[in-house]
Scaffold this active site. Structure first.
Site, mmCIF file in Angstrom:
data_model
loop_
_atom_site.group_PDB
_atom_site.id
_atom_site.type_symbol
_atom_site.label_atom_id
_atom_site.label_comp_id
_atom_site.label_asym_id
_atom_site.label_seq_id
_atom_site.Cartn_x
_atom_site.Cartn_y
_atom_site.Cartn_z
ATOM 1 N N ASN A 9 0.875 -1.171 0.000
ATOM 2 C CA ASN A 9 0.000 0.000 0.000
ATOM 3 C C ASN A 9 0.911 1.219 0.000
ATOM 4 O OD1 ASN A 9 -1.774 2.070 0.418
ATOM 5 N ND2 ASN A 9 -2.339 1.471 2.505
ATOM 6 N N TRP A 10 1.006 1.850 -1.157
ATOM 7 C CA TRP A 10 1.936 2.984 -1.284
ATOM 8 C C TRP A 10 1.417 4.249 -0.622
ATOM 9 C CZ3 TRP A 10 3.789 2.709 -7.139
ATOM 10 C CH2 TRP A 10 4.701 1.661 -7.262
ATOM 11 N N LYS A 11 0.126 4.270 -0.259
ATOM 12 C CA LYS A 11 -0.453 5.494 0.326
ATOM 13 C C LYS A 11 -0.191 6.650 -0.627
ATOM 14 C CE LYS A 11 -0.018 3.262 4.743
ATOM 15 N NZ LYS A 11 0.053 3.354 6.196
ATOM 16 N N HIS A 94 -9.526 1.722 4.892
ATOM 17 C CA HIS A 94 -8.237 1.849 5.583
ATOM 18 C C HIS A 94 -8.391 2.821 6.761
ATOM 19 C CE1 HIS A 94 -4.053 2.786 6.420
ATOM 20 N NE2 HIS A 94 -3.755 1.664 5.787
ATOM 21 N N GLU A 96 -6.607 5.129 7.817
ATOM 22 C CA GLU A 96 -6.313 6.539 7.500
ATOM 23 C C GLU A 96 -7.511 7.200 6.822
ATOM 24 O OE1 GLU A 96 -2.672 5.715 5.428
ATOM 25 O OE2 GLU A 96 -1.741 5.161 7.326
ATOM 26 N N GLU A 166 -5.470 -4.557 10.542
ATOM 27 C CA GLU A 166 -4.431 -3.544 10.729
ATOM 28 C C GLU A 166 -4.696 -2.785 12.023
ATOM 29 O OE1 GLU A 166 -2.520 -2.560 6.621
ATOM 30 O OE2 GLU A 166 -3.977 -1.033 7.155
ATOM 31 N N GLY A 172 2.775 2.418 10.661
ATOM 32 C CA GLY A 172 3.736 3.501 10.499
ATOM 33 C C GLY A 172 4.461 3.865 11.782
ATOM 34 N N SER A 212 3.578 -2.100 10.103
ATOM 35 C CA SER A 212 5.022 -2.206 10.273
ATOM 36 C C SER A 212 5.593 -3.567 9.854
ATOM 37 C CB SER A 212 5.421 -1.872 11.715
ATOM 38 O OG SER A 212 5.022 -0.550 12.043
ATOM 39 N N GLY A 233 2.883 -1.206 4.138
ATOM 40 C CA GLY A 233 2.964 0.218 3.818
ATOM 41 C C GLY A 233 4.382 0.615 3.452
HETATM 42 P P1 13P Z 1 3.151 0.446 7.529
HETATM 43 O O1 13P Z 1 3.585 -0.876 6.949
HETATM 44 O O2 13P Z 1 3.903 1.604 6.975
HETATM 45 O O3 13P Z 1 3.076 0.395 9.007
HETATM 46 O O4 13P Z 1 1.634 0.671 7.013
HETATM 47 C C1 13P Z 1 0.700 -0.340 7.166
HETATM 48 C C2 13P Z 1 -0.517 0.007 6.401
HETATM 49 O O5 13P Z 1 -1.244 0.918 6.751
HETATM 50 C C3 13P Z 1 -0.804 -0.769 5.197
HETATM 51 O O6 13P Z 1 -2.084 -0.495 4.720
#
Ligand code: 13P
Length: 248
Positions: A9-11, A94, A96, A166, A172, A212, A233
């Protein structure tokens, strides 16, 4: 049997130039594995990635979609727009998006229903915050997210669903859930699906852990019985790191 599925997931990272560079490098590293692999990228990168990964088996996902067929929804993207590009997956709900963009269990439910009308498979994200975990509410929260998010969706559709557990406190932050904590919640999710549907249906749903995940912890996470994959992520932004995770 469920095939392991690891998605990046590149966000909101990577311009088209950066996505193209990633695709070039990743294609040289990717030899094809038994693990289903996808990259969920910003909308502006999707067409480029579908073209770049054609014939490789690497799949492409979006990170959000609107639930209406079309209409006066400035700034939104529809399911048919994603289908036309050739997208395979779409992340829904998600944390976020729940936290910053007003995503609710109700809009999650509408988005899932719209996606299930077509060919794109949803990756439904669920998970509790730190306060909720500390208050002993983790399973109650996830159970509510599943009950409301999947309301009115039949078993035939559920078989095509991917669920990503998640925990918000592990995203993150560098603070990963222990493999046992992740395993416990993924097992809880599958048991909830057995209660809502039946054992055969629940058996087919891929359940990922996200939060993470990195090369150093991918093996122990992927080796857990109840964890079928990962939603990655930060560590999916570097082709070599992402490949190491897929090669867990
Ligand atoms: P990280 O791997 O950066 O913690 O992010 C996880 C995430 O939100 C994947 O959707």
């Amino acid at each position: 049997m469920r095939v392991p599925f690891i998605a990046g997931n590149w966000k909101m990272f990577k311009t088209q130039a950066e996505a193209a560079a990633f695709a070039e490098e990743f294609k040289t590293l990717y030899k094809g594995t038994d693990v289903q692999t996808a990259v969920c990228a910003p909308f502006t990168d999707l067409k480029l990635l579908v073209d770049a990964f054609r014939g490789t088996g690497i799949m492409v996902g979006a990170q959000n979609v609107h639930f209406a067929e079309n209409g006066a929804y400035t700034g939104e993207i529809s399911v048919s727009m994603l289908e036309e590009i050739g997208v395979d997956f779409c992340i829904v709900g998600h944390s976020e998006r729940r936290q910053y963009f007003g995503e609710t269990d109700e809009t999650v439910n509408l988005k899932l229903k719209k996606l299930f009308e077509g060919s794109i498979r949803p990756i439904l994200c669920v998970g509790e915050s730190l306060e909720e975990r500390d208050a002993g509410q983790a399973s109650a929260i996830v159970s509510r997210q599943l009950a409301s998010g999947l309301d009115g969706i039949g078993a035939d559709d559920i078989r095509r669903l991917v669920i990503a557990y998640e925990p918000v406190w592990a995203i993150g932050t560098g603070r990963t859930a222990t493999p046992e904590q992740a395993e416990e919640m993924c097992a809880f999710i599958r048991n909830t699906l057995i209660e809502m549907y039946d054992e055969d249906t629940a058996d087919e749903v891929i359940i990922q852990y996200g939060g993470s995940v990195k090369p150093a912890n991918a093996t122990e996470i992927m080796n857990m019985d109840e964890i079928d994959g990962a939603l990655v992520g930060g560590a999916s932004l570097k082709a070599a790191d992402f490949m190491e995770i897929i090669d867990f």
